[in-house]
Design an enzyme around this catalytic site. Structure first.
Site, PDB file in Angstrom:
ATOM      1  N   ASN A 201     -15.336  19.646 -17.313  1.00 15.03           N
ATOM      2  CA  ASN A 201     -14.418  20.616 -17.915  1.00 15.03           C
ATOM      3  C   ASN A 201     -14.347  20.255 -19.401  1.00 15.03           C
ATOM      4  OD1 ASN A 201     -12.326  22.191 -18.765  1.00 15.03           O
ATOM      5  ND2 ASN A 201     -10.903  21.595 -17.137  1.00 15.03           N
TER       6      ASN A 201
ATOM      7  N   ARG B 282       3.245  29.187 -24.738  1.00 18.28           N
ATOM      8  CA  ARG B 282       2.891  30.610 -24.866  1.00 18.28           C
ATOM      9  C   ARG B 282       4.009  31.463 -24.290  1.00 18.28           C
ATOM     10  NH1 ARG B 282      -2.444  30.048 -21.673  1.00 18.28           N
ATOM     11  NH2 ARG B 282      -2.155  27.814 -21.805  1.00 18.28           N
TER      12      ARG B 282
ATOM     13  N   HIS C 164      -6.837  31.129 -14.469  1.00 16.54           N
ATOM     14  CA  HIS C 164      -6.473  30.188 -13.394  1.00 16.54           C
ATOM     15  C   HIS C 164      -7.069  30.631 -12.061  1.00 16.54           C
ATOM     16  CE1 HIS C 164      -2.524  29.043 -15.697  1.00 16.54           C
ATOM     17  NE2 HIS C 164      -3.477  28.171 -15.978  1.00 16.54           N
TER      18      HIS C 164
ATOM     19  N   ASN D  91       5.857  19.736  -8.082  1.00 20.47           N
ATOM     20  CA  ASN D  91       6.778  18.603  -8.243  1.00 20.47           C
ATOM     21  C   ASN D  91       8.243  18.946  -8.462  1.00 20.47           C
ATOM     22  OD1 ASN D  91       4.792  16.420  -8.158  1.00 20.47           O
ATOM     23  ND2 ASN D  91       4.003  17.395 -10.006  1.00 20.47           N
TER      24      ASN D  91
ATOM     25  N   ARG E 195     -16.647  24.122 -15.531  1.00 17.21           N
ATOM     26  CA  ARG E 195     -15.585  25.106 -15.642  1.00 17.21           C
ATOM     27  C   ARG E 195     -15.877  25.956 -16.886  1.00 17.21           C
ATOM     28  NH1 ARG E 195      -9.654  24.649 -18.119  1.00 17.21           N
ATOM     29  NH2 ARG E 195      -8.923  26.658 -17.404  1.00 17.21           N
TER      30      ARG E 195
ATOM     31  N   GLU F 242      -8.729  22.111  -8.863  1.00 17.83           N
ATOM     32  CA  GLU F 242      -9.737  22.997  -9.453  1.00 17.83           C
ATOM     33  C   GLU F 242     -11.117  22.335  -9.450  1.00 17.83           C
ATOM     34  OE1 GLU F 242      -7.738  25.470 -12.866  1.00 17.83           O
ATOM     35  OE2 GLU F 242      -6.614  23.648 -12.565  1.00 17.83           O
TER      36      GLU F 242
ATOM     37  N   ARG G  48       9.721  18.480 -17.651  1.00 20.52           N
ATOM     38  CA  ARG G  48      10.576  17.373 -17.197  1.00 20.52           C
ATOM     39  C   ARG G  48      11.656  17.067 -18.225  1.00 20.52           C
ATOM     40  NH1 ARG G  48       5.566  13.862 -15.420  1.00 20.52           N
ATOM     41  NH2 ARG G  48       4.878  15.060 -17.193  1.00 20.52           N
TER      42      ARG G  48
HETATM   43  P1  AMP Z   1      -0.158  20.706 -15.294  1.00 20.43           P
HETATM   44  O1  AMP Z   1      -0.596  21.592 -16.429  1.00 20.43           O
HETATM   45  O2  AMP Z   1      -0.476  21.285 -13.947  1.00 20.43           O
HETATM   46  O3  AMP Z   1      -0.608  19.280 -15.437  1.00 20.43           O
HETATM   47  O4  AMP Z   1       1.447  20.658 -15.373  1.00 20.43           O
HETATM   48  C1  AMP Z   1       2.122  20.132 -16.477  1.00 20.43           C
HETATM   49  C2  AMP Z   1       3.601  20.472 -16.389  1.00 20.43           C
HETATM   50  O5  AMP Z   1       4.131  19.976 -15.149  1.00 20.43           O
HETATM   51  C3  AMP Z   1       4.426  19.854 -17.507  1.00 20.43           C
HETATM   52  O6  AMP Z   1       5.319  20.824 -18.038  1.00 20.43           O
HETATM   53  C4  AMP Z   1       5.210  18.765 -16.782  1.00 20.43           C
HETATM   54  O7  AMP Z   1       6.453  18.545 -17.388  1.00 20.43           O
HETATM   55  C5  AMP Z   1       5.397  19.404 -15.423  1.00 20.43           C
HETATM   56  N1  AMP Z   1       5.788  18.423 -14.397  1.00 20.43           N
HETATM   57  C6  AMP Z   1       5.061  17.403 -13.901  1.00 20.43           C
HETATM   58  N2  AMP Z   1       5.813  16.699 -13.013  1.00 20.43           N
HETATM   59  C7  AMP Z   1       7.027  17.302 -12.942  1.00 20.43           C
HETATM   60  C8  AMP Z   1       8.233  17.071 -12.216  1.00 20.43           C
HETATM   61  N3  AMP Z   1       8.355  16.047 -11.367  1.00 20.43           N
HETATM   62  N4  AMP Z   1       9.270  17.911 -12.415  1.00 20.43           N
HETATM   63  C9  AMP Z   1       9.165  18.943 -13.270  1.00 20.43           C
HETATM   64  N5  AMP Z   1       8.058  19.211 -13.986  1.00 20.43           N
HETATM   65  C10 AMP Z   1       7.001  18.410 -13.828  1.00 20.43           C
END
Ligand code: AMP
Length: 398
Positions: free
Chosen positions: A7, A242, A181, A335, A91, A385, A285
């Site tokens: 990727n 975005r 996606h 999560n 990808r 992915e 988070r």
């Molecule tokens: P990704 O692009 O799939 O890696 O997701 C990234 C996003 O997931 C970021 O905004 C992180 O803050 C969020 N994230 C990861 N773990 C958690 C969690 N335990 N609670 C809330 N958001 C999370």
């Protein structure tokens, strides 16, 4: 059979080496800061051990040569010869209308067709193509396969993908909704059907990918029939940086009244909007932490974020007529019990009933989180992915 998945981003190269048919991940990793004074390599081994170091990586060719040497040399080598890697799956973000399925890149002509599409995804496709060109040189005997983010959405009907703007914009320039996606939506939808034991051709679902980028897809009988992102990955849900949907006249205001040029508008919409624009940061988070501490900016952002997802659920419920499952995936979807609860609250009108205890379980496994009498299954399915690209690569090569 060993398959390397790449990727390639503008300044990064993510990789995973799979052993098929076991689908075992032998190693994975990331080369970052390509082209900067110092690059960074992180290489994760099957043992759970991780190797990290800094090194000068002036371009993608050097990055992939570094990856190849990690795979081939030293005590942690997992292959003896580059020819052991029989295929490289790439990808590629945008396949336009031309590429509606994974494609073997076996000629300069096909590479040229891919290059011609770069105008549709100038931030992503050129880097993806560089990844292919470099892999052809470093692994000359491996089959190179491109798997497109847009491909799963090539089943959208014309009345969904067309925009109500003059026809020539579509006919001459291909301006329409493509959706993104796709590899993730396809993976979780198909996994969801398998998990529930429902035949894919009868499976209706709404998949909700909530990561840094966010999108939703209405899946009817196993196929994408509507999706929240459009011509580019900017529309639809509120994302890390975005904005998702907004009145496009805002862009006219930025130009005509605030005198911004198009590069400034591009940066404002792609990098400074969404959760970042509303709260100053894009990591959910952190924003949830501020929400808990009654920060009004975080509270507004979270309410907007959840409201937008719920609005799309309403729309896609009508599009589908019947929903077997709603599937949550990616960083936030997998999560955050809090966000899932907010999305599913008070949806009795659709027969949706979340089980708070099941929802609160922290797990990396695919799982159901609905009450026994919910008419719609609520699933959390970790996306993968890279595995889906590997699956598609193997399927194409037979
Ligand atoms: P990704 O692009 O799939 O890696 O997701 C990234 C996003 O997931 C970021 O905004 C992180 O803050 C969020 N994230 C990861 N773990 C958690 C969690 N335990 N609670 C809330 N958001 C999370």
């Amino acid at each position: 059979m060993k398959i390397l998945i790449l990727n390639a981003g503008s300044s990064s190269l993510k990789y995973q080496l799979f052993e098929f048919p076991d689908k075992k991940v032998l190693v994975s990793g990331l080369v970052e800061k390509i082209g900067e004074t110092m690059g960074r390599v992180k290489h994760d081994l099957l043992t759970g051990q991780s190797i990290s170091y800094e090194i000068e990586v002036s371009n993608h060719q050097i990055a992939l040569e570094e990856v190849a040497s990690l795979l081939l040399k030293g005590k942690n080598a997992v292959v003896h010869d580059t020819d052991e890697i029989q295929a490289v799956g790439h990808r590629v973000v945008h396949g336009g209308e031309k590429f509606s399925a994974p494609t073997l890149i076996h000629s300069e002509e096909i590479l040229g067709e891919l290059r011609d599409l770069s105008y549709l995804a100038p931030l992503h496709n050129p880097a993806n193509i560089t990844g292919i060109e470099v892999a052809m040189r470093v692994f000359p005997n491996a089959k190179q396969v491109a798997v497109f983010d847009t491909a799963f959405h090539q089943t959208l009907p014309d009345y969904v993908y067309r925009y109500a703007v003059p026809n020539e914009l579509y006919n001459e320039h291909g301006l329409r909704a493509y959706g993104f996606h796709g590899t993730s939506h396809q993976y979780v939808a198909w996994e969801g059907a398998r998990f529930l034991g429902i035949d894919l051709v009868r499976f209706n679902a709404i998949s909700i990918h909530l990561g840094n980028g966010c999108s939703m897809t209405a899946v009817k009988e196993g196929k994408s029939v509507d999706t929240s992102m459009g011509l580019t990955p900017m529309g639809g849900l509120i994302m890390g940086s975005r904005p998702g949907d907004f009145d496009p006249s805002l862009i006219l205001f930025l130009g005509k009244t605030l005198k911004m040029d198009l590069n400034e508008v591009d940066s404002l919409l792609n990098k400074k909007s969404g959760l970042k624009g509303l709260t100053g940061e894009n990591d959910l988070r952190e924003i949830l932490h501020r929400y808990d501490n009654h920060d009004p900016l975080a509270q507004l952002a979270i309410h907007m974020y959840i409201y937008r997802i719920r609005k799309y659920i309403g729309a896609y419920a009508v599009v589908l007529g019947r929903i077997d499952a709603i599937i949550f995936t990616a960083g936030v979807g997998e999560n955050s019990a809090f966000i899932r609860e907010g999305v599913c609250a008070d949806l009795d009108i659709l027969g949706i009933k979340l089980d708070r205890q099941l929802n609160a379980v922290d797990s990396k496994a695919a799982r159901e989180i609905q009450q026994a009498d919910s008419l719609v299954k609520l699933l959390v399915i970790p996306t993968n992915e890279e595995l889906e690209i590997a699956n598609e690569t193997v399927k194409l090569l037979g």
